[in-house]
Design a protein around this motif. Structure first.
Motif, PDB file in Angstrom:
ATOM      1  N   VAL A 132      78.090  45.129  18.791  1.00 14.67           N
ATOM      2  CA  VAL A 132      77.540  43.818  19.145  1.00 14.67           C
ATOM      3  C   VAL A 132      78.587  42.968  19.847  1.00 14.67           C
ATOM      4  O   VAL A 132      78.284  42.243  20.812  1.00 14.67           O
ATOM      5  CB  VAL A 132      77.012  43.101  17.883  1.00 14.67           C
ATOM      6  CG1 VAL A 132      76.779  41.621  18.150  1.00 14.67           C
ATOM      7  CG2 VAL A 132      75.732  43.755  17.397  1.00 14.67           C
ATOM      8  N   SER A 133      79.828  43.049  19.407  1.00 16.07           N
ATOM      9  CA  SER A 133      80.888  42.190  19.950  1.00 16.07           C
ATOM     10  C   SER A 133      81.138  42.428  21.430  1.00 16.07           C
ATOM     11  O   SER A 133      81.667  41.551  22.127  1.00 16.07           O
ATOM     12  CB  SER A 133      82.187  42.396  19.162  1.00 16.07           C
ATOM     13  OG  SER A 133      82.726  43.687  19.394  1.00 16.07           O
ATOM     14  N   SER A 134      80.769  43.594  21.922  1.00 12.51           N
ATOM     15  CA  SER A 134      80.970  43.906  23.341  1.00 12.51           C
ATOM     16  C   SER A 134      79.651  43.988  24.108  1.00 12.51           C
ATOM     17  O   SER A 134      79.632  44.443  25.259  1.00 12.51           O
ATOM     18  CB  SER A 134      81.740  45.222  23.487  1.00 12.51           C
ATOM     19  OG  SER A 134      81.041  46.293  22.870  1.00 12.51           O
ATOM     20  N   CYS A 135      78.564  43.552  23.479  1.00  7.82           N
ATOM     21  CA  CYS A 135      77.244  43.649  24.112  1.00  7.82           C
ATOM     22  C   CYS A 135      77.144  42.699  25.307  1.00  7.82           C
ATOM     23  O   CYS A 135      77.539  41.526  25.221  1.00  7.82           O
ATOM     24  CB  CYS A 135      76.158  43.323  23.089  1.00  7.82           C
ATOM     25  SG  CYS A 135      74.487  43.341  23.776  1.00  7.82           S
ATOM     26  N   LEU A 136      76.578  43.202  26.416  1.00  9.16           N
ATOM     27  CA  LEU A 136      76.399  42.400  27.627  1.00  9.16           C
ATOM     28  C   LEU A 136      74.941  42.396  28.076  1.00  9.16           C
ATOM     29  O   LEU A 136      74.644  42.100  29.242  1.00  9.16           O
ATOM     30  CB  LEU A 136      77.290  42.946  28.751  1.00  9.16           C
ATOM     31  CG  LEU A 136      78.800  42.968  28.471  1.00  9.16           C
ATOM     32  CD1 LEU A 136      79.542  43.641  29.627  1.00  9.16           C
ATOM     33  CD2 LEU A 136      79.329  41.553  28.246  1.00  9.16           C
ATOM     34  N   LYS A 137      74.017  42.719  27.172  1.00 11.02           N
ATOM     35  CA  LYS A 137      72.607  42.794  27.549  1.00 11.02           C
ATOM     36  C   LYS A 137      72.066  41.465  28.066  1.00 11.02           C
ATOM     37  O   LYS A 137      71.274  41.445  29.009  1.00 11.02           O
ATOM     38  CB  LYS A 137      71.769  43.255  26.346  1.00 11.02           C
ATOM     39  CG  LYS A 137      71.942  44.706  25.970  1.00 11.02           C
ATOM     40  CD  LYS A 137      71.011  45.045  24.814  1.00 11.02           C
ATOM     41  CE  LYS A 137      71.099  46.505  24.443  1.00 11.02           C
ATOM     42  NZ  LYS A 137      70.159  46.838  23.346  1.00 11.02           N
ATOM     43  N   THR A 146      81.480  32.203  22.259  1.00  8.96           N
ATOM     44  CA  THR A 146      82.885  32.281  21.864  1.00  8.96           C
ATOM     45  C   THR A 146      83.105  33.544  21.035  1.00  8.96           C
ATOM     46  O   THR A 146      84.002  34.334  21.301  1.00  8.96           O
ATOM     47  CB  THR A 146      83.284  31.048  21.037  1.00  8.96           C
ATOM     48  OG1 THR A 146      83.041  29.863  21.809  1.00  8.96           O
ATOM     49  CG2 THR A 146      84.750  31.101  20.651  1.00  8.96           C
ATOM     50  N   LYS A 147      82.266  33.711  20.007  1.00 15.05           N
ATOM     51  CA  LYS A 147      82.287  34.907  19.174  1.00 15.05           C
ATOM     52  C   LYS A 147      80.853  35.342  18.904  1.00 15.05           C
ATOM     53  O   LYS A 147      79.948  34.520  18.849  1.00 15.05           O
ATOM     54  CB  LYS A 147      82.992  34.653  17.839  1.00 15.05           C
ATOM     55  CG  LYS A 147      84.477  34.381  17.924  1.00 15.05           C
ATOM     56  CD  LYS A 147      85.061  34.181  16.526  1.00 15.05           C
ATOM     57  CE  LYS A 147      86.558  33.940  16.588  1.00 15.05           C
ATOM     58  NZ  LYS A 147      87.141  33.725  15.227  1.00 15.05           N
ATOM     59  N   THR A 148      80.662  36.621  18.743  1.00 13.22           N
ATOM     60  CA  THR A 148      79.370  37.092  18.251  1.00 13.22           C
ATOM     61  C   THR A 148      79.325  36.857  16.739  1.00 13.22           C
ATOM     62  O   THR A 148      80.360  36.811  16.068  1.00 13.22           O
ATOM     63  CB  THR A 148      79.164  38.583  18.547  1.00 13.22           C
ATOM     64  OG1 THR A 148      80.275  39.331  18.018  1.00 13.22           O
ATOM     65  CG2 THR A 148      79.051  38.825  20.047  1.00 13.22           C
ATOM     66  N   VAL A 149      78.116  36.701  16.221  1.00 15.57           N
ATOM     67  CA  VAL A 149      77.928  36.440  14.789  1.00 15.57           C
ATOM     68  C   VAL A 149      76.982  37.513  14.264  1.00 15.57           C
ATOM     69  O   VAL A 149      75.765  37.409  14.400  1.00 15.57           O
ATOM     70  CB  VAL A 149      77.344  35.034  14.554  1.00 15.57           C
ATOM     71  CG1 VAL A 149      77.223  34.764  13.054  1.00 15.57           C
ATOM     72  CG2 VAL A 149      78.209  33.972  15.228  1.00 15.57           C
ATOM     73  N   ASN A 203      71.054  36.706  11.550  1.00 15.76           N
ATOM     74  CA  ASN A 203      70.187  36.017  12.494  1.00 15.76           C
ATOM     75  C   ASN A 203      69.503  37.016  13.421  1.00 15.76           C
ATOM     76  O   ASN A 203      69.912  38.180  13.512  1.00 15.76           O
ATOM     77  CB  ASN A 203      70.994  35.026  13.334  1.00 15.76           C
ATOM     78  CG  ASN A 203      71.412  33.797  12.559  1.00 15.76           C
ATOM     79  OD1 ASN A 203      70.588  33.107  11.983  1.00 15.76           O
ATOM     80  ND2 ASN A 203      72.713  33.521  12.549  1.00 15.76           N
ATOM     81  N   THR A 204      68.495  36.515  14.134  1.00 10.85           N
ATOM     82  CA  THR A 204      67.803  37.380  15.102  1.00 10.85           C
ATOM     83  C   THR A 204      68.715  37.707  16.274  1.00 10.85           C
ATOM     84  O   THR A 204      68.814  38.861  16.675  1.00 10.85           O
ATOM     85  CB  THR A 204      66.522  36.710  15.633  1.00 10.85           C
ATOM     86  OG1 THR A 204      66.848  35.445  16.194  1.00 10.85           O
ATOM     87  CG2 THR A 204      65.509  36.510  14.515  1.00 10.85           C
ATOM     88  N   VAL A 205      69.373  36.690  16.850  1.00 10.01           N
ATOM     89  CA  VAL A 205      70.305  36.932  17.954  1.00 10.01           C
ATOM     90  C   VAL A 205      71.716  36.701  17.462  1.00 10.01           C
ATOM     91  O   VAL A 205      71.951  35.878  16.567  1.00 10.01           O
ATOM     92  CB  VAL A 205      69.996  36.053  19.185  1.00 10.01           C
ATOM     93  CG1 VAL A 205      68.631  36.398  19.756  1.00 10.01           C
ATOM     94  CG2 VAL A 205      70.081  34.567  18.857  1.00 10.01           C
ATOM     95  N   LYS A 206      72.643  37.405  18.038  1.00 11.81           N
ATOM     96  CA  LYS A 206      74.018  37.399  17.545  1.00 11.81           C
ATOM     97  C   LYS A 206      74.941  36.514  18.370  1.00 11.81           C
ATOM     98  O   LYS A 206      76.138  36.421  18.062  1.00 11.81           O
ATOM     99  CB  LYS A 206      74.564  38.834  17.524  1.00 11.81           C
ATOM    100  CG  LYS A 206      73.643  39.848  16.857  1.00 11.81           C
ATOM    101  CD  LYS A 206      73.250  39.459  15.456  1.00 11.81           C
ATOM    102  CE  LYS A 206      72.376  40.502  14.785  1.00 11.81           C
ATOM    103  NZ  LYS A 206      71.906  40.060  13.453  1.00 11.81           N
ATOM    104  N   CYS A 207      74.399  35.865  19.400  1.00 10.10           N
ATOM    105  CA  CYS A 207      75.182  34.971  20.238  1.00 10.10           C
ATOM    106  C   CYS A 207      74.505  33.605  20.278  1.00 10.10           C
ATOM    107  O   CYS A 207      73.274  33.519  20.250  1.00 10.10           O
ATOM    108  CB  CYS A 207      75.304  35.498  21.665  1.00 10.10           C
ATOM    109  SG  CYS A 207      76.035  37.153  21.791  1.00 10.10           S
ATOM    110  N   ARG A 208      75.296  32.553  20.383  1.00 13.51           N
ATOM    111  CA  ARG A 208      74.754  31.200  20.428  1.00 13.51           C
ATOM    112  C   ARG A 208      74.097  30.933  21.779  1.00 13.51           C
ATOM    113  O   ARG A 208      74.754  31.030  22.822  1.00 13.51           O
ATOM    114  CB  ARG A 208      75.862  30.191  20.198  1.00 13.51           C
ATOM    115  CG  ARG A 208      75.399  28.740  20.267  1.00 13.51           C
ATOM    116  CD  ARG A 208      76.573  27.792  20.377  1.00 13.51           C
ATOM    117  NE  ARG A 208      76.118  26.406  20.467  1.00 13.51           N
ATOM    118  CZ  ARG A 208      76.907  25.401  20.832  1.00 13.51           C
ATOM    119  NH1 ARG A 208      78.165  25.633  21.161  1.00 13.51           N
ATOM    120  NH2 ARG A 208      76.429  24.168  20.897  1.00 13.51           N
ATOM    121  N   PRO A 209      72.825  30.581  21.798  1.00 18.50           N
ATOM    122  CA  PRO A 209      72.186  30.187  23.057  1.00 18.50           C
ATOM    123  C   PRO A 209      72.793  28.888  23.575  1.00 18.50           C
ATOM    124  O   PRO A 209      73.197  28.032  22.795  1.00 18.50           O
ATOM    125  CB  PRO A 209      70.714  29.989  22.667  1.00 18.50           C
ATOM    126  CG  PRO A 209      70.547  30.785  21.417  1.00 18.50           C
ATOM    127  CD  PRO A 209      71.851  30.663  20.701  1.00 18.50           C
TER     128      PRO A 209
END
Length: 305
Positions: A132-137, A146-149, A203-209
């Motif tokens: 997840v930390s390197s996801c670019l989808k 800033t960080k994935t969660v 959470n559903t998404v791992k990055c802050r919108p």
């Protein structure tokens, strides 16, 4: 009762209830419900933060535009008012339990594959978090985060709390539910007689919108493989969907929280409870009673109440 106190005293509540019961008996009332000390204590813990919320309500309920988008996921979209309690009443079965809803998110049945050992779960979740930390989808989310969660908590949880997406504090820390809404979620978890480390939070998404808007449908779909993989590893007995975004994503419907709460839904082997997001409860403290009712439904079913 001293109404200036910021915390309910269970002993005081029980004493007053006993006095009222004696008074009613003297008036000829023949039947009275019995007080339950554990429930009184749980309710006191759940509502103990009321005064703190009221103190901060002016800045939180009506913040400046920049702060509103910075602190609360989906703050620009005001959730619907709590549904009336008739839904919860209709959910009760004749036997006194609760029905499973027909709108099943996964079609029911068992989770695929064999359950993993605790050590295998730790390893699998760590590997997925690294992916997840390197996801670019999601081009937008990947650029603004800033960080994935990914999530945190027990890898053998009885309950998973499932939110919508990281906010500002979560984006900075890399941990789910650590801001004001997270502090309230911690109180809710403790009211259920758990500690944060005994449940799992995700959470559903791992990055802050950006601007803390709600996740878009494509972004949820891009993250679906991650949160579904998490749940397949964790296999909780209960999943508590916090707010409409996570509930609709998990159950694959377009119903409101008011339409979904008050009964159990199903996701593979897990029973799904839908309730209001802690951020909404901060804006609408009156809805806390409905949220507690939802959690009590789960606790009764689990034999914890």
């Amino acid at each position: 009762m001293n109404h200036s106190s910021s915390k309910l005293d269970p002993a005081d509540v029980l004493a007053q209830a006993g006095g009222l019961a004696d008074h009613l008996k003297r008036l000829g009332v023949q039947w009275l419900p019995q007080a339950n000390a554990d429930q009184v204590t749980a309710l006191a813990e759940f509502f103990a933060f009321d005064d703190a919320i009221k103190t901060e309500s002016n800045s939180f309920v009506q913040p400046a535009a920049s702060e509103s988008s910075a602190n609360t996921p989906g703050a620009s979209q005001r959730p619907a008012k709590p549904a009336k309690s008739t839904a919860a009443k209709s959910a009760a079965s004749p036997a006194g339990g609760f029905q499973l809803s027909n709108d099943l998110g996964s079609g029911g049945g068992s989770y695929p594959g064999m359950p993993l050992s605790e050590q295998e779960r730790v390893a699998r979740l760590a590997a997925d978090a690294e992916q997840v930390s390197s996801c670019l989808k999601c081009d937008v989310l990947a650029k603004c985060r800033t960080k994935t969660v990914y999530g945190e908590g027990s890898v053998t949880p009885r309950v998973v709390f499932f939110g919508e997406g990281p906010g500002r504090d979560e984006d900075i820390s890399g941990r789910p539910f650590v801001g004001k809404a997270g502090q309230l979620l911690t109180k809710m978890i403790q009211a259920c007689k758990f500690e944060r480390e005994e449940v799992y939070i995700m959470n559903t998404v791992k990055c802050r919108p950006p601007n803390n808007r709600n996740p878009e449908a494509t972004e949820i779909d891009n993250c679906r493989e991650f949160f579904e993989a998490q749940l397949e590893v964790l296999r909780p007995e209960y999943i508590v969907c916090l707010g409409v975004v996570s509930a609709q994503a998990l159950l694959r419907n377009k119903l409101s929280v008011g339409r979904m709460r008050g009964r159990f839904h199903s996701y593979f082997d897990s029973k799904v409870v839908v309730t209001y997001h802690p951020a909404y409860l901060l804006r609408e403290p009156a809805a806390k009673k409905a949220a507690w009712t939802d959690l009590q439904m789960m606790l009764r079913d689990a034999g914890l109440l």
